[in-house]
Design a protein around this motif. Structure first.
Motif: not given
Lengths: 595, 595
Positions: A205-211, A213-215, A277, B435-436, B503, B512, B514-517
């Motif tokens: 479960v990533p915490k990221t600003d990579f746009p 991440i859900r693809k 996370a 997002s996806d 973003m 936001w 604790e599991d990210g966005w």
């Protein structure tokens, strides 16, 4: 007292559980055992292709799997720019036109297994034993061709109690994984090699600003390659080359930790921030690309899944190929036992599945090479990716001619259904129930119950001559292939639904039982009130007046396509499946009547 | 020790179970009790309208109910010809254009209840006690306005053991049926009358040559009227007038047997043969058309479902109206308790639901008249049937102005969303996740979690000015209505999805944790890869540049529609929901932060 079992399935992974689910509703004695204490909960495979969803549809759990899954809708590629900074260079729709639905969804293998186990429990036809492994195997070769015999003696040990029991078994399906005990007992070798390419894989479960991440994303950076696959909830599956993509490296797979893998991903995906996370599961591996030299022993033991082929997980094909193996042998064993059919049917299992495994390994080798190469151009990668998309649909698989695949010319499409080929899987399509107007997708209707189906494309029944032709066929079916012959007849006409009266059709096409008529056997290729038009005749290339027969195997593959006057050929096809006198040494009754 | 309970729900029928399911995921102390030993298995209601499926979607079980149901696609009318022989005279599609999906499906009430109970167990937020009934009730009026108090004392008896326990309770939801014990305790009267029309109803697996047995059919013959509704498996629900449709008859409902009912159907449906293979359930009744004179007591006890309205089952409205009652009071109690909101919110329950019950009774009276009349013309019947189709969609219900329905002019559609009206339920529509790329139906997304939603129709974000406007709003939300205010912000933009970068949007729109966005809050009104285009702006009549705010209640009804610069009005709306100092006698904190 030795217990007698018709089918013993060893290994409750995707392959074994699919084979087991083929016996739902059967009265045969079937058992599945696994040394683990229950279904896995996390990790391993997660990609489920549309062809697998169709298999699950036929088992009654496709909708449940689909609705819990993460759909894959697009793939993005990232590459370094002239300054070495990664940039999004392309977004590719994950869409294969002819499927008319998502090509892939993702769900944890453990959850898929869990739903399969629930389904077995719901039906109650198959006994499940956890904590149980085989410890002894003997096949009495003198009895191997006698269909009434139980030539296999196998000992099972309960891991917790140490208690051993001995079973007399007709058939074994071995889905006991890459380190298969059964394969070793049978002296079957794996051919191929273990590559030196070292990979880390983890669910995060990533915490990221990579746009993106859900693809599905593939990031090629100057520091290596990372591939990500979105998963249910907020999870993402990461694959990372731990050696910068080199196939020849000295990194020891055992030295890799979750921290190493995350760190490698962080370096590749910089300048985007990436933190974990949670990491519910992770692993590391060297890719082995190997196929067993034999898939069966004496047509009595059949190996499925990882026991006979291993490859990289990159194309998401592991669970899918295993599931198809189990599905292929599952229906054949059921049909053989329930319909007293020829044991020759069973020899088609290795003939059909070994080439598929080999093709997968060949594909995988090339595909992995694409991922591993650091000098690959953007165009080369894209081409390989799109080829992979097509390959993994499974719609390109054609099984060779055999007693269950028969055609005049398997090299080309049928003249009667110009967009179909014998030996290839029938596409999923929507038909509308004549009796109630409800639209249904084909594989929801083709319940896995061990029966062949004859799809009667009856043409335009609002035309009196076509209706007469159909009803003459009804008399023929009643006489030569009644409902008790281990087959089901489904009629699909090309008329407007309101121009056809259900009760005008011969009872062969809507069989009577103690619950009244069957209202789920006659369908229109017509518009539905809420879900559009399936355009089945058009999609299959069938003439709307002429029609045709399509004989469909219990696994959805096309056995043969015949014109509506080729009844002799249809009868010959089913006669060819019967047990011959010479093989069994017993008198042959035509078809055993289904209970 | 007296146990303290926030909400006690009496009666685990559709109304009570829906109210209970509104508390899934909550930390409140909620309990549901019923005197029966478990969910019903057969009989009673079976019609489930699309509006109810949407409620079930928001509870997470709509797909499961839908896939087990029989869809209703068309209705056929049969009438006697000049010789008195029944003939099919009309086939009507069961289709209401604006719904864009089936209006009705049928599934046994017992199965729907079973799925609701499973859902409660899965979440584990609500305690369920079977074999339990209330035997004593007392409300301390002096404490009724104190939101911190537990003014109700109720005694519960376990029917099996006879053991009684006493609870101190804040609120009671009474869904204990037509013979409601709670209603009697509160001295609430039913107004209306018991008609003299006598009906038989049964679930039958029929053996018949009647060609329309799998459609909804209404057969008017010279011998009376029968209505049939296709059900799951081979079952059919029959309704038969046992007195030839007369409203004044001397047939005693207690003298009716299953055999009588079947015989009556046989006579009406002749010359078609009709035999019962099985009759899993049957009943007989005189239609009572009654509404309670009050729906609540002191804003502490709320009656729902059959406890406050009874009518004929003919339009398939029983389960649906009950479910909406439970849904209406369920979220209000949760919001009131979790968000420390004004108790005035609870007074909207009778204001909103009593007129709906009254309208249903009025409709039912007319509808039943239509069925009972033997002299009705074909055209009159058809007109009544089509009116019934529209009425039962629920899309015509508008709740009156209150602290949760606010508009400039509730008489007409909003100028900002020219196809929507405040107080009416938001239609279900498809949006595409930014997002996806996965398409989702609105009510699958509007999970019943006790929160209001602000739908921000952000307009065309590929336009820099619109993006700036949105991000200024983001600052405003952060300051005045943060995620902790018991609401969720969902953004729907009108741009091409690929022209928007996730973003680039202010973090208020993708919170936001604790599991990210959160990747499930920003959507495009755009084409999807596999499921077409939702055309939301067009369907709602919203300008694609201007956009607007739509405040949606937790039950999907529109609270208010405002322009994107009417932030003051939005703030006032939510301030109006807060508990005032005078009411509770305590200091008011703005909104309790959600855990």
């Amino acid at each position: 007292m030795v217990k007698h079992i018709d089918v013993l399935i060893v290994g409750a992974g995707p392959a074994g559980l699919t084979a087991a689910n083929c016996f739902n509703g059967s009265d045969l004695a079937v058992r599945i055992v696994d040394k683990k204490p229950g279904p896995d909960h996390v990790g391993k495979a997660d990609g489920i292709k549309s062809i697998s969803i169709e298999v699950l549809d036929s088992l009654g759990i496709g909708d449940a799997v689909f609705s819990e899954s993460q759909r894959v809708e697009e793939i993005v590629l990232w590459n370094p720019d002239e300054n070495g900074t990664i940039q999004r260079t392309m977004t590719i729709p994950d869409r294969v036109e002819e499927l008319m639905k998502p090509r892939e969804v993702c769900l944890d293998q453990g959850r898929v297994e869990g739903l399969m186990v629930e389904n077995l429990n719901k039906h109650g036809s198959v006994q499940i034993s956890w904590n149980t492994q085989p410890v002894g195997l003997k096949i009495d070769k003198s009895q191997k061709d006698d269909s009434a015999a139980y030539p296999i003696t196998i000992s099972l040990e309960n891991i917790n109690t140490g208690i051993t029991e001995t079973l007399a078994v007709k058939y074994i399906v071995g889905g006991d994984g890459a380190h298969s005990w059964l394969r070793k007992q049978l002296g079957i070798k794996l051919t191929g090699d273990l590559t030196d390419s070292t990979w880390g894989v983890l669910n995060m479960v990533p915490k990221t600003d990579f746009p993106d991440i859900r693809k599905v994303f593939v990031v090629h950076s100057v520091n290596g390659t990372v591939m990500g696959v979105p998963r249910e909830s907020k999870m993402v599956r990461f694959y990372i080359s731990m050696d910068g993509g080199s196939r020849h490296t000295s990194i020891n797979v055992k030295d890799i930790t979750a921290e190493n893998i995350i760190e490698a991903a962080q370096i590749i995906m910089a300048p985007y921030k990436l933190e974990a996370a949670r990491v519910p599961w992770w692993s590391s591996y060297c890719v082995g690309q190997r196929v067993a030299d034999r898939f069966s022993q004496d047509e009595r033991v059949f190996l499925v899944g990882d026991a006979v082929h291993t490859h990289s997980p990159k194309a998401g094909q592991g669970m899918n190929t295993s599931l198809q193996d189990g599905y292929n042998i599952g229906w054949k064993l059921r049909y053989c036992l329930e319909q007293n059919a020829s044991r020759d049917l069973l020899s088609t299992y290795p003939i059909e599945r070994k080439p598929v495994a080999q093709a997968l390994i060949d594909f995988d080798r090339e595909y992995l090479e694409t991922f591993a190469r650091s000098d690959i151009t953007h165009e080369e990668f894209l081409e390989a990716y799109l080829a992979g998309q097509r390959f993994t649909t499974g719609t390109q698989i054609q099984y060779p001619e055999s007693l269950i695949v028969k055609g005049n010319n398997l090299e080309s499409t049928s003249p009667l259904a110009t967009r179909l080929v014998e030996g290839v899987r029938l596409p999923d399509f929507q038909i509308v129930n004549q009796s109630d107007g409800v639209p249904v997708k084909l594989y929801h209707r083709l319940t896995c119950d061990g029966r062949f189906r004859i799809l009667v494309f009856a043409g335009n029944l609002s035309n009196g001559a076509s209706l007469s032709r159909l009803n003459i066929l009804g008399d023929w079916f009643e006489k030569y292939l009644p409902a008790s012959s281990g087959l089901e007849i489904l009629t699909i006409h090309s008329s407007k639904r309101e121009e056809v009266e259900l009760m005008d059709l011969h009872p062969s096409f809507r069989p009577w039982s103690e619950d009244g008529w069957d209202y789920w056997t006659i369908y229109a290729d017509d518009n539905s009130y809420h879900d559009g038009h399936g355009k089945v005749y058009e999609r299959c290339g069938i003439d709307k007046e002429e029609g045709c027969f399509i004989v469909v195997r219990p696994d959805g593959y096309i056995s043969t396509i015949r014109s509506l006057n080729q009844t002799t050929e249809i009868l010959e096809f089913f006669s060819g499946l019967r047990e011959s006198k010479t093989q069994s040494g017993q008198a042959t009754e035509s078809f055993r009547t289904r209970l």
